[in-house]
Design an enzyme around this catalytic site. Structure first.
Site, PDB file in Angstrom:
ATOM      1  N   HIS A   1      83.727  14.331  28.722  1.00 42.78           N
ATOM      2  CA  HIS A   1      82.956  13.637  29.757  1.00 42.78           C
ATOM      3  C   HIS A   1      81.538  13.284  29.356  1.00 42.78           C
ATOM      4  O   HIS A   1      80.769  12.808  30.188  1.00 42.78           O
ATOM      5  CB  HIS A   1      82.875  14.474  31.030  1.00 42.78           C
ATOM      6  CG  HIS A   1      84.166  14.637  31.737  1.00 42.78           C
ATOM      7  ND1 HIS A   1      84.613  13.765  32.705  1.00 42.78           N
ATOM      8  CD2 HIS A   1      85.130  15.573  31.610  1.00 42.78           C
ATOM      9  CE1 HIS A   1      85.790  14.169  33.161  1.00 42.78           C
ATOM     10  NE2 HIS A   1      86.127  15.263  32.496  1.00 42.78           N
TER      11      HIS A   1
ATOM     12  N   LYS B   1      72.466   9.796  42.336  1.00 42.86           N
ATOM     13  CA  LYS B   1      73.129  10.516  41.253  1.00 42.86           C
ATOM     14  C   LYS B   1      72.197  11.628  40.826  1.00 42.86           C
ATOM     15  O   LYS B   1      71.056  11.692  41.284  1.00 42.86           O
ATOM     16  CB  LYS B   1      73.423   9.586  40.073  1.00 42.86           C
ATOM     17  CG  LYS B   1      72.226   8.691  39.684  1.00 42.86           C
ATOM     18  CD  LYS B   1      72.578   7.693  38.589  1.00 42.86           C
ATOM     19  CE  LYS B   1      73.173   6.402  39.087  1.00 42.86           C
ATOM     20  NZ  LYS B   1      74.569   6.219  38.724  1.00 42.86           N
ATOM     21  N   ARG B   2      72.677  12.518  39.931  1.00 41.53           N
ATOM     22  CA  ARG B   2      71.762  13.526  39.419  1.00 41.53           C
ATOM     23  C   ARG B   2      70.539  12.859  38.788  1.00 41.53           C
ATOM     24  O   ARG B   2      70.629  11.754  38.253  1.00 41.53           O
ATOM     25  CB  ARG B   2      72.488  14.405  38.387  1.00 41.53           C
ATOM     26  CG  ARG B   2      73.424  15.401  39.023  1.00 41.53           C
ATOM     27  CD  ARG B   2      72.701  16.362  39.933  1.00 41.53           C
ATOM     28  NE  ARG B   2      71.981  17.359  39.171  1.00 41.53           N
ATOM     29  CZ  ARG B   2      72.428  18.597  38.955  1.00 41.53           C
ATOM     30  NH1 ARG B   2      73.582  19.005  39.468  1.00 41.53           N
ATOM     31  NH2 ARG B   2      71.730  19.453  38.241  1.00 41.53           N
TER      32      ARG B   2
ATOM     33  N   LYS C   1      69.669   8.520  33.003  1.00 42.89           N
ATOM     34  CA  LYS C   1      70.055   7.681  34.153  1.00 42.89           C
ATOM     35  C   LYS C   1      68.892   6.794  34.602  1.00 42.89           C
ATOM     36  O   LYS C   1      69.073   5.869  35.372  1.00 42.89           O
ATOM     37  CB  LYS C   1      70.548   8.556  35.300  1.00 42.89           C
ATOM     38  CG  LYS C   1      71.836   9.328  34.970  1.00 42.89           C
ATOM     39  CD  LYS C   1      72.256  10.219  36.131  1.00 42.89           C
ATOM     40  CE  LYS C   1      73.420  11.145  35.818  1.00 42.89           C
ATOM     41  NZ  LYS C   1      74.733  10.466  35.866  1.00 42.89           N
TER      42      LYS C   1
ATOM     43  N   THR D   1      81.058   7.121  38.420  1.00 43.45           N
ATOM     44  CA  THR D   1      82.120   6.930  39.414  1.00 43.45           C
ATOM     45  C   THR D   1      81.489   6.419  40.707  1.00 43.45           C
ATOM     46  O   THR D   1      82.130   5.710  41.469  1.00 43.45           O
ATOM     47  CB  THR D   1      82.880   8.243  39.674  1.00 43.45           C
ATOM     48  OG1 THR D   1      81.926   9.304  39.756  1.00 43.45           O
ATOM     49  CG2 THR D   1      83.857   8.528  38.560  1.00 43.45           C
TER      50      THR D   1
ATOM     51  N   LYS E   1      82.477   3.325  43.634  1.00 39.68           N
ATOM     52  CA  LYS E   1      82.444   3.464  45.097  1.00 39.68           C
ATOM     53  C   LYS E   1      81.639   2.335  45.716  1.00 39.68           C
ATOM     54  O   LYS E   1      82.021   1.761  46.743  1.00 39.68           O
ATOM     55  CB  LYS E   1      81.858   4.829  45.494  1.00 39.68           C
ATOM     56  CG  LYS E   1      82.703   6.001  44.992  1.00 39.68           C
ATOM     57  CD  LYS E   1      81.967   7.347  45.068  1.00 39.68           C
ATOM     58  CE  LYS E   1      82.720   8.393  44.249  1.00 39.68           C
ATOM     59  NZ  LYS E   1      81.928   9.604  43.985  1.00 39.68           N
TER      60      LYS E   1
HETATM   61  C1  NBG Z   1      80.034  13.129  33.706  1.00 35.59           C
HETATM   62  C2  NBG Z   1      79.471  11.826  33.169  1.00 35.59           C
HETATM   63  C3  NBG Z   1      79.752  10.675  34.108  1.00 35.59           C
HETATM   64  C4  NBG Z   1      81.232  10.634  34.422  1.00 35.59           C
HETATM   65  C5  NBG Z   1      81.698  11.983  34.944  1.00 35.59           C
HETATM   66  C6  NBG Z   1      83.176  12.018  35.214  1.00 35.59           C
HETATM   67  C7  NBG Z   1      79.506  15.389  32.882  1.00 35.59           C
HETATM   68  C8  NBG Z   1      79.519  16.313  31.723  1.00 35.59           C
HETATM   69  N1  NBG Z   1      79.911  14.135  32.674  1.00 35.59           N
HETATM   70  O1  NBG Z   1      79.366   9.468  33.519  1.00 35.59           O
HETATM   71  O2  NBG Z   1      78.079  11.962  32.960  1.00 35.59           O
HETATM   72  O3  NBG Z   1      81.505   9.647  35.371  1.00 35.59           O
HETATM   73  O4  NBG Z   1      81.418  12.982  33.994  1.00 35.59           O
HETATM   74  O5  NBG Z   1      83.906  11.643  34.094  1.00 35.59           O
HETATM   75  O6  NBG Z   1      79.149  15.783  33.969  1.00 35.59           O
END
Ligand code: NBG
Length: 801
Positions: free
Chosen positions: A351, A531-532, A537, A639, A643
């Site tokens: 991920h 988002k975080r 980001k 993701t 949405k």
């Molecule tokens: C996160 C990514 C996102 C991705 C999500 C789900 C982690 C390690 N990775 O870009 O930063 O959409 O995983 O795949 O949290």
């Protein structure tokens, strides 16, 4: 009727709710609070899930079907009640019941605390996957940890993030069934003795099951969360001798294991407790899987034909060695066969490529906490070295560290990335050498999100409009949403589409007014980044652009600006100082801009605290513009971006993660692209002066940094952002400066389109109509076909209920 049958009418549901109120909760309706009604309704709805849940389990056993096991340290579920009611088709009946007993259903729904057992995208993806697996009828279990405290709560004090513990389990949790009979001993430390392990410590993993119901109640799977319990309650001898603290030690030790979710998102900390949590989840899951397998089959060699285990990131990567250990040490299988079987059973999803996120444990810590596993890891590594003649720099154990990515890769038959671009980069970067040694092992499965929660539940006005136009088929088969496409040209439909969005924007404006005391205009453009908080980001790029925009609006207030509300949401990891500074800056900027009479009708900045799944459900349907502005090559997928697209927001974004595929799907003319590509980013970084050059060439960027460094947004503490500005000039790893002008210009194109509502709405409709690819149902079908080699149990079946 009895309460374990599915009530079909409002009257039947009401009776079930009242029974629970009386007999389960012991409450008199005359004195019942919103909490009491929420619990009673939850129990009544839960009863309706039990039947399809049993049927699904029976059908899996009877059909000897292959099961999927999804191992994840995070499941970011949010609320459950409304989701369950929607999937069972009981929302309307529940509304009637609520009205009859004198409550508003919304109030009852919003009484439920979010289950925040995850940090962000990775955990929410796992939750969407569970729902999709149930919708599709893929026999599956999710395995996770029942954290007593999920992700911390966020407050702002003087604009700065303050964390407080989250406590979702303080009140009883109506969606779980405790299964004290499903319990396994999990060992730690001690010593490896020939062909085995004598742990020095141990705890018990005890199961809690949550049923996960799919769309239309056709199938239900289980999310099994493990809670840690002591093997012995307390040391009676020590208690009797008066040493009460020491007597309680075994219990304290166990409880810490499942006490709290690590709040780090894409960073890795190397803490012993975290390794223990990872092993706790993995070992409990594998013991449970093997126990279940053995009740049905006697030949463990058949494991890969009946079991697929997916590792969600490297967090459960100890599954390779642990499965081998269980097969050899416990079940007496021969080493090479065990290794082969483990590999054929396991799959690994990567991920992130961020180097700071890649898990590695010192061989000392691994050898200390899991001595037998350390031996097994070394043997796997030796076997691989011998079998592949790999280059010397490739391997699991390197520089006295165990590389969990390499371990997961080598122990899996398939490794996947989460968007086309990301999977490509996985092959070219982190696993470049392993990809050459094992061509074809890395594949792509682009992420998706469940349209039940993210469109039907979150956006009732739009969901209704779509269903009125094209029927309800899209809910279970999002590809059908493309039949909306022709209506982009239909002025009446566009008007209705706009009206649906406006309803959501009015609701959000009211909420912002009530909770934050800031008045925002529902006719302004709602520009949202949620988002975080992370440098990659680039929330700071967004706030820099906001400052430039404000500055230019003040200089020239009548230049025909599109009124905007900039909305931010998100948490920073508690130890991530730079992200916390960005939060502080956003709040400082908001305080100045929101009080400026000159731009009063043009610009507002709001940052509601404690962003979570429920807040996302509120914000996304009210969004006009979705901010997906990460440095290209850094966001694995995203993701949230999907949405927003589903909900008819336009995206401003870089060619990163799944943005690339979103842009392909909706058409480049319906997407605001800016910034360097992933390749260009790598090249640009080679110029050590990249930031300085870009700033010197940009009047806007210079003014922004000047205003910040002069203390314009921190008059009581003018030096506050000297460090931040210095980094912008000299340590701009994420290329904010290089992308700034391109971003600013793209934003002015956004303005122009927003001022032409017809043109805007046409593109918005097309975004929704072309979002069919981003359903997690499609993603799950991909995993089933390419990784798990399993089939839906619902093929050819009308319904299980
Ligand atoms: C996160 C990514 C996102 C991705 C999500 C789900 C982690 C390690 N990775 O870009 O930063 O959409 O995983 O795949 O949290």
């Amino acid at each position: 009727m009895t309460t374990n049958m599915r009530p079909v009418s409002s009257a039947a549901l009401k009776q079930a709710v009242e029974q629970h109120l009386t007999y389960t909760l012991g409450k008199d309706a005359g004195h019942a609070s919103v909490y009491d009604w929420r619990m009673a309704l939850s129990f009544a709805i839960r009863d309706c899930i039990v039947e399809p849940w049993f049927r699904a389990t029976r059908s899996t056993y009877e059909g000897q079907r292959k099961r999927v096991y999804y191992l994840s340290m995070e499941f970011l579920i949010g609320r459950t009640l409304e989701d369950a009611m929607i999937n069972l088709g009981l929302l309307e009946a529940a509304r009637d019941v609520a009205n009859e007993v004198g409550f508003d259903l919304r109030e009852i729904i919003e009484d439920e605390p979010d289950a925040a057992l995850g940090n962000g995208g990775l955990g929410r993806l796992a939750a969407c996957f569970l729902e999709s697996m149930s919708t599709i009828g893929c026999p599956a279990f999710g395995y996770g940890i029942r954290y007593e405290h999920g992700l911390f709560r966020q407050r702002f004090e003087g604009g700065q993030q303050v964390e407080t513990p989250e406590d979702w389990l303080t009140l009883p949790h109506p969606w779980e069934f405790a299964r004290p009979e499903s319990a396994y001993e999990i060992g730690f430390k001690g010593e490896a003795v020939d062909g085995g392990w004598r742990p020095a410590e141990s705890v018990v993993a005890s199961a809690y099951d949550m049923p996960v119901i799919g769309w239309q109640g056709r199938w239900a799977n289980t999310l099994r969360l493990w809670g840690a319990k002591p093997t012995t309650l307390f040391d009676l001898e020590r208690f009797n001798s008066g040493d009460y603290a020491a007597a309680a030690e075994p219990e304290a030790l166990a409880r810490t294991l499942s006490r709290v979710l690590y709040p780090d998102d894409t960073t890795y900390q190397g803490k012993e407790l975290r390794l223990k949590q990872e092993f706790f989840l993995t070992s409990a899951a594998l013991q449970d899987i093997l126990r279940r397998f053995r009740t049905e089959y006697d030949d463990l060699a058949k494991l890969p034909t009946k079991v697929a285990i997916q590792m969600n990131d490297t967090h459960p990567a100890i599954a390779g060695p642990e499965l081998i250990r269980l097969l050899t040490d416990v079940h007496g299988m021969e080493w090479s066969q065990a290794q082969e079987i483990a590999r054929a059973t396991l799959g690994y999803t990567n991920h992130t490529l961020l180097p700071e996120a890649l898990e590695r444990w010192s061989t000392w810590l691994m050898g200390n906490v899991l001595p037998r596993h350390m031996q097994i890891i070394e043997r796997i590594d030796d076997d691989h070295r011998r079998a592949t003649k790999r280059p010397a720099h490739v391997g699991i154990v390197r520089n006295n560290e165990v590389q969990m990515g390499e371990l997961a890769f080598i122990m899996s038959h398939k490794v996947n990335g989460v968007s086309a671009l990301h999977s490509d980069l996985v092959k070219k970067t982190v696993f470049h050498d392993l990809n050459e040694i094992h061509p074809g092992r890395i594949i792509n499965q682009t992420n998706g999100v469940t349209p039940r929660r993210w469109l039907k539940l979150a956006n009732p006005p739009l969901a209704k409009l779509i269903s009125d136009k094209i029927g309800e088929g899209w809910i279970g088969d999002l590809e059908q949403i493309k039949t909306l496409e022709p209506f982009a040209k239909d002025a009446d439909f566009r008007r209705d589409f706009r009206a649906a969005k406006r309803t959501n924007k009015v609701a959000l404006s009211n909420w912002v007014g009530e909770t934050m005391g800031v008045k925002i205009d529902p006719d302004a453009m709602f520009d949202v980044q949620i988002k975080r908080i992370h440098e990659y980001k680039r929330q700071h790029l967004n706030i820099f652009e906001t400052i430039a925009l404000w500055h230019n609006m003040r200089e020239n207030p009548n230049a025909g600006w599109a009124p905007r509300v900039k909305i931010f949401g998100g948490k920073s990891a508690p130890g991530y100082a730079v992200a916390k500074e960005i939060i502080h800056l956003i709040n400082d900027v908001a305080a100045v801009i929101n009080n400026d009479p000159v731009t009063r009708d043009l610009l507002k900045v709001v940052y509601p605290p404690n962003y979570n799944v429920s807040m996302a459900e509120r914000l996304i349907p009210a969004t006009d513009l979705s901010e997906q502005i990460s440095t290209a090559g850094k966001e694995a997928s995203g993701t949230g971006n999907m949405k927003f697209t589903m909900n008819g927001a336009l995206t401003i974004g870089t060619l990163d993660g799944a943005n690339v595929e979103i842009r392909e799907q909706v058409g480049p003319e319906n997407f605001f692209l800016f910034g360097l590509t992933a390749d260009e980013v790598v090249k640009r970084r080679r110029n050590v002066r990249h930031a300085r050059d870009a700033i010197e060439a940009s009047q806007n960027m210079q003014s922004v940094l000047q205003m910040i460094v002069e203390g314009r947004f921190s008059p009581s503490d003018p030096d506050r952002y000297h460090g931040l500005v210095d980094r912008a000039w000299n340590h701009d790893h994420y290329l904010v400066a290089a992308d700034f002008d391109s971003y600013y210009d793209a934003q002015r194109k956004v303005d122009a389109l927003y001022l032409d509502p017809d043109a805007w709405e046409e593109q918005a409709v097309l975004n929704t109509a072309r979002s069919g690819f981003f359903s997690s149902d499609r993603t799950i079908r991909g995993y089933m076909a390419d990784i798990w080699e399993t089939e839906s149990a619902l093929v050819g079946e009308e319904s299980l209920t």
